[in-house]
Design an enzyme around this catalytic site. Sequence first.
Site, PDB file in Angstrom:
ATOM      1  N   GLY A  41     -31.464  -1.244  23.931  1.00  0.00           N
ATOM      2  CA  GLY A  41     -31.282  -0.386  25.206  1.00  0.00           C
ATOM      3  C   GLY A  41     -31.062  -0.449  25.731  1.00  0.00           C
ATOM      4  O   GLY A  41     -29.304  -1.001  25.750  1.00  0.00           O
TER       5      GLY A  41
ATOM      6  N   HIS B 274      -2.534  17.242  31.474  1.00  0.00           N
ATOM      7  CA  HIS B 274      -2.374  16.326  30.555  1.00  0.00           C
ATOM      8  C   HIS B 274      -0.787  15.996  30.447  1.00  0.00           C
ATOM      9  O   HIS B 274      -0.519  16.081  31.647  1.00  0.00           O
ATOM     10  CB  HIS B 274      -1.310  17.782  29.248  1.00  0.00           C
ATOM     11  CG  HIS B 274      -0.897  16.850  28.037  1.00  0.00           C
ATOM     12  ND1 HIS B 274      -1.412  16.862  27.247  1.00  0.00           N
ATOM     13  CD2 HIS B 274       0.856  16.833  28.064  1.00  0.00           C
ATOM     14  CE1 HIS B 274      -0.310  16.053  26.309  1.00  0.00           C
ATOM     15  NE2 HIS B 274       1.135  16.189  26.802  1.00  0.00           N
TER      16      HIS B 274
HETATM   17  P1  NAI Z   1     -35.225   0.799  26.997  1.00  0.00           P
HETATM   18  O1  NAI Z   1     -36.014   1.573  27.284  1.00  0.00           O
HETATM   19  O2  NAI Z   1     -33.259   1.554  27.301  1.00  0.00           O
HETATM   20  O3  NAI Z   1     -34.912   0.040  26.444  1.00  0.00           O
HETATM   21  C1  NAI Z   1     -35.657  -0.963  25.839  1.00  0.00           C
HETATM   22  C2  NAI Z   1     -35.600  -1.398  24.168  1.00  0.00           C
HETATM   23  O4  NAI Z   1     -36.799  -1.745  23.132  1.00  0.00           O
HETATM   24  C3  NAI Z   1     -35.829   0.293  23.043  1.00  0.00           C
HETATM   25  O5  NAI Z   1     -35.000   0.529  22.139  1.00  0.00           O
HETATM   26  C4  NAI Z   1     -36.836  -0.198  22.593  1.00  0.00           C
HETATM   27  O6  NAI Z   1     -37.020   0.054  21.867  1.00  0.00           O
HETATM   28  C5  NAI Z   1     -36.777  -1.964  22.120  1.00  0.00           C
HETATM   29  N1  NAI Z   1     -38.147  -2.266  22.407  1.00  0.00           N
HETATM   30  C6  NAI Z   1     -39.495  -2.703  22.705  1.00  0.00           C
HETATM   31  N2  NAI Z   1     -40.387  -2.900  22.032  1.00  0.00           N
HETATM   32  C7  NAI Z   1     -39.715  -4.013  21.393  1.00  0.00           C
HETATM   33  C8  NAI Z   1     -39.967  -4.775  21.029  1.00  0.00           C
HETATM   34  N3  NAI Z   1     -41.072  -5.546  20.125  1.00  0.00           N
HETATM   35  N4  NAI Z   1     -38.851  -5.765  19.621  1.00  0.00           N
HETATM   36  C9  NAI Z   1     -37.746  -5.338  19.685  1.00  0.00           C
HETATM   37  N5  NAI Z   1     -37.638  -4.380  19.877  1.00  0.00           N
HETATM   38  C10 NAI Z   1     -38.558  -4.017  21.494  1.00  0.00           C
HETATM   39  O7  NAI Z   1     -34.613  -0.437  28.165  1.00  0.00           O
HETATM   40  P2  NAI Z   1     -33.532  -1.538  28.753  1.00  0.00           P
HETATM   41  O8  NAI Z   1     -32.687  -1.860  28.141  1.00  0.00           O
HETATM   42  O9  NAI Z   1     -34.642  -2.408  29.623  1.00  0.00           O
HETATM   43  O10 NAI Z   1     -33.833  -0.413  30.105  1.00  0.00           O
HETATM   44  C11 NAI Z   1     -34.590  -0.415  31.067  1.00  0.00           C
HETATM   45  C12 NAI Z   1     -33.860   0.833  32.523  1.00  0.00           C
HETATM   46  O11 NAI Z   1     -33.298   0.461  33.015  1.00  0.00           O
HETATM   47  C13 NAI Z   1     -34.189   1.967  32.018  1.00  0.00           C
HETATM   48  O12 NAI Z   1     -34.833   3.187  31.797  1.00  0.00           O
HETATM   49  C14 NAI Z   1     -32.307   2.047  31.807  1.00  0.00           C
HETATM   50  O13 NAI Z   1     -32.250   3.535  32.396  1.00  0.00           O
HETATM   51  C15 NAI Z   1     -32.020   2.176  33.130  1.00  0.00           C
HETATM   52  N6  NAI Z   1     -30.563   1.187  32.918  1.00  0.00           N
HETATM   53  C16 NAI Z   1     -29.527   2.132  33.481  1.00  0.00           C
HETATM   54  C17 NAI Z   1     -28.751   1.702  33.032  1.00  0.00           C
HETATM   55  C18 NAI Z   1     -27.560   2.751  32.893  1.00  0.00           C
HETATM   56  O14 NAI Z   1     -27.504   3.917  33.634  1.00  0.00           O
HETATM   57  N7  NAI Z   1     -26.391   2.680  32.365  1.00  0.00           N
HETATM   58  C19 NAI Z   1     -28.352   0.548  32.712  1.00  0.00           C
HETATM   59  C20 NAI Z   1     -29.059  -0.872  32.770  1.00  0.00           C
HETATM   60  C21 NAI Z   1     -30.727  -0.294  33.080  1.00  0.00           C
END
Ligand code: NAI
Length: 468
Positions: free
Chosen positions: A184, A447
């Site tokens: 993610g 541009h």
């Molecule tokens: P995420 O929800 O983006 O991704 C988590 C991923 O882990 C998913 O793809 C899921 O399918 C996978 N997963 C879950 N259980 C698993 C397992 N047992 N084995 C393998 N894969 C598994 O969560 P993330 O990256 O932890 O981010 C958390 C929050 O922080 C998000 O809601 C995001 O919006 C926010 N965030 C936003 C950023 C930005 O706006 N640039 C940067 C960092 C975080």
Amino acid sequence: MEKNFDVIIIGGGPGGYVCSIRLAQLGFQVACVESRKTLGGTCLNVGCIPSKSLLNLSENYFKVKNEFNNLGIESSELKLNLTKMMNNKNKSVLTLTKGVEYLFKKNKVTYLKGQGSITAKNTVTVIDDLKKKSNYKAKNVVISTGSLPTTIPGVKIDEKIIVSSTGALSFDKVPKELIIIGGGYIGLEMGSVWKRLGSNVTVIEYLDHIIPGMDKEISNEFLKILKKQGINFKLNSKVTTANVVKNKAVVDFTNNESAKRQRFEADKVLVAVGRKANLESLNLSKMNIKLDTKGKIKVDENFKTSVENIYAIGDVIRGPMLAHKAEDEGVVVAEIIAGQSGHVNYNTIPSVIYTSPEVAAVGKTEDELKKENIKYKVGKFPFMANSRAKVNNETDGFVKIIADEKTDKVLGAHMIGPHVGTMISEVVIAMEFGASSEDIARTCHAHPTHTEAVKEAALAVDKRPIHY
Ligand code: NAI
């Protein structure tokens, strides 16, 4: 002694501090409670801001090391000084968190240091570092305590070898082998940082694609680019356990289709499988503040909880866990408390992944529109055909604009490429104003800039791009 305020905000992150400032602007007596040593929440202290510092510096390092020599900027004896890089990151964080403290002083927001909880009607109790309890009265309370990293069964975060994003922002040396659980936002941003600094990175993702919820075409292109950059992926794979054995992490995972089991070893494991609402020590159940089915605080369209005069915003309530969403809710709830009408347009909240290239999106994906039975047109334009991207040697990616088939109203935009995290704002504003793709296509774009790719994608909706 009890002190009285009009509003007490619990949590000084982007939701809470912005809400505090807006309330103060509206003439309220405001206090903001924060338990961390510095203001700014996860975003400023251990999230958006420090990760962007490392993303920027690691990208520069990678370019100098691998790309510049071919472009006439030759260097020798390039050396990575991780301590200096981390110090620079820490300094940036400190400057920005102090900046919020300055804004509190400027706006006469009282900064209450300690852990806040709601202990009785209109009463907030703050326990400071020395365990001293103080009670404060408030006509209204806004909960904005954000979120915490979560994990999966069989995986315990120790912040040494098996870390959350917080640990991955402060490794003292570049791990040789880094396993990331979860493809993610956090996994791919932090994976990019450590890959560029020299780690061998493997992302283990449960689904058969990365970034759940993202436009499929962008997700596929993104995966292709990240693989080209050398990041390894194990998709469709469920991590069952991660253990520390003799200072190394041992990760077991199973392929969802074949049921084949595999075991990988690594120096560090980053657990990035999502975050959960931070509701610890708020005293919610005693106060009868109800939660929704996802374990977040239940609120109505005016951010009111199930208890009169208690509001909640940001990561603790429904919707994406994004700093800018929390900020917007902070402003709106302040205005609602002031008796004004407030509204957040959840359909125009952009999301950005700050990798290289960046990924950005707003509005609906094609899959969502299909599900909703809405007929649409698509215009796409590759950065390969954008002159500025071409001269800068950053031609990966494309811009895609989706418009309603009949009315031409812009319904969404999905981009992967250089600077798209900044460029997405153009489409956000267009959508806020109810623009058609023709409106964007007929708007003059400077541009040579990357933004011309947005104009060309809008032209492509009507099948008349000029440069492709
Ligand atoms: P995420 O929800 O983006 O991704 C988590 C991923 O882990 C998913 O793809 C899921 O399918 C996978 N997963 C879950 N259980 C698993 C397992 N047992 N084995 C393998 N894969 C598994 O969560 P993330 O990256 O932890 O981010 C958390 C929050 O922080 C998000 O809601 C995001 O919006 C926010 N965030 C936003 C950023 C930005 O706006 N640039 C940067 C960092 C975080």
